[in-house]
Design an enzyme around this catalytic site. Structure first.
Site, short mmCIF file in Angstrom:
data_model
loop_
_atom_site.label_atom_id
_atom_site.label_comp_id
_atom_site.label_asym_id
_atom_site.label_seq_id
_atom_site.Cartn_x
_atom_site.Cartn_y
_atom_site.Cartn_z
N ASP A 187 0.81 -1.03 -0.11
CA ASP A 187 0.18 -0.15 -0.05
C ASP A 187 0.93 1.31 0.10
O ASP A 187 1.82 1.47 0.86
CB ASP A 187 -0.85 0.12 1.38
CG ASP A 187 -2.20 -0.61 1.30
OD1 ASP A 187 -2.87 -0.54 -0.16
OD2 ASP A 187 -3.09 -0.76 1.89
N LYS A 211 -0.64 -0.50 -4.32
CA LYS A 211 -1.80 -0.24 -4.32
C LYS A 211 -2.26 1.40 -3.82
O LYS A 211 -1.63 1.79 -2.95
CB LYS A 211 -2.56 -1.24 -3.48
CG LYS A 211 -4.11 -0.79 -3.11
CD LYS A 211 -5.01 -1.98 -2.54
CE LYS A 211 -4.72 -2.03 -1.00
NZ LYS A 211 -5.72 -0.87 -0.44
N GLU A 264 -14.10 -2.51 -1.78
CA GLU A 264 -14.41 -2.54 -0.36
C GLU A 264 -15.86 -2.05 -0.03
O GLU A 264 -16.02 -0.98 -0.23
CB GLU A 264 -13.18 -1.83 0.42
CG GLU A 264 -13.48 -1.91 1.98
CD GLU A 264 -12.11 -1.55 2.66
OE1 GLU A 264 -11.06 -1.14 2.31
OE2 GLU A 264 -12.25 -1.59 4.02
O1 KIV Z 1 -4.97 -2.10 4.06
C1 KIV Z 1 -5.53 -2.91 3.86
O2 KIV Z 1 -5.45 -3.93 4.69
C2 KIV Z 1 -6.38 -2.91 2.88
C3 KIV Z 1 -7.42 -4.07 2.53
C4 KIV Z 1 -8.51 -3.77 3.56
C5 KIV Z 1 -7.95 -4.26 1.37
O3 KIV Z 1 -6.44 -2.02 1.94
#
Ligand code: KIV
Length: 260
Positions: free
Chosen positions: A82, A111, A179
């Site tokens: 992320d 992401k 989500e």
């Molecule tokens: O940070 C995370 O765990 C996520 C998931 C909820 C998809 O983005």
């Protein structure tokens, strides 16, 4: 594992299992028990650091955890990392600089959260060799605007999400997290797109499912409705992970009680 192999499996109709992962020990365990994709989620702000949201997580912390997960996975799973809050929203250049550091730590893909506002950055990154997973629906980094509740319930918000999903794919996104949205909407997005959809609280029709590891292990005091505790009756961690992977592959998870 590289992206084309993963996408080919999804294209053949195999449901992909995804779990969040934040350290090397769990990365090894998840790989050994068949998880396809490890998501180094900024949810670590809550699960590891004890914050009430993902917002305090820094890029340096995401690099640290990505590095650990990549070492533990040892090439046995595809790793998505992320981009944390504040590290990419300013400009495509800022997004590239942050994403490049996560890729250098060994991530296979980054992401980011958001629709129309992110199109330019998605194009910028993907044209420069950085695969991007987009994220629509409930966006935890925007919790101060939306709260934690199901998104896109009315027609106009659903149409906007459909438009954003198509635009993100056209801009080069190669996976899409959905989500906390109604199952029928996630089904329509999944049918319209060629790239795999990854559902979390988005019903059974997505090409892949993701859960926060701590929710699956029963460690979350008040888990979201869409989560399932796979430790119940499993005996040990490995059996719980295998049960999750099997339930995703067979389509048993998510069941109607996990779906909006
Ligand atoms: O940070 C995370 O765990 C996520 C998931 C909820 C998809 O983005």
């Amino acid at each position: 594992m590289y992206l084309p192999q993963l996408l080919a499996r999804a294209e053949k109709g195999e449901k992909l299992s995804v779990l969040t992962c934040y350290d090397a020990s769990f990365a090894r365990l998840l790989v050994e028990n068949g998880v396809d994709v490890l998501l180094v989620g900024d949810s670590l702000g809550m699960t590891v650091q004890g914050h009430t949201s993902t917002l305090p997580v820094t890029l340096e912390q995401m690099i640290y955890h990505t590095d650990a997960v990549v070492r533990g996975a040892a090439g046995g799973a595809f790793v998505v990392a992320d981009l944390p809050f504040g590290s990419y929203q300013k400009s495509p250049q800022q997004a590239f600089d942050a994403a490049a550091r996560l890729m250098a730590a060994g991530a296979n893909m980054v992401k980011l959260e958001g629709g129309a506002i992110m199109l330019e950055s998605v194009r910028f990154l993907t044209q420069r060799g950085i695969p991007v997973c987009a994220h629509l629906g409930l966006l935890p980094q925007s919790v101060n605007v939306t709260g934690y509740r199901t998104q896109a319930r009315d027609t106009s918000a659903a149409n906007q999400l459909l438009q954003d999903a198509g635009d993100l794919e056209s801009a080069g996104a190669q996976m899409l997290v959905l989500e906390s949205i109604p199952s029928v909407l996630a089904e329509e997005v999944t049918q319209r797109l060629r790239i795999p959809s990854i559902g979390i609280g988005a019903g059974p029709h997505c090409n892949a499912q993701v859960l926060v590891l701590q929710d699956l292990l029963g460690l979350t005091p008040k888990p979201p409705r869409f989560a399932k505790n796979f430790m119940t009756g499993a005996g040990d961690l490995a059996a719980a992970i295998r049960a999750y992977v099997a339930a995703v592959k067979s389509g048993e998870f998510p069941a109607p009680e996990h779906t909006f």
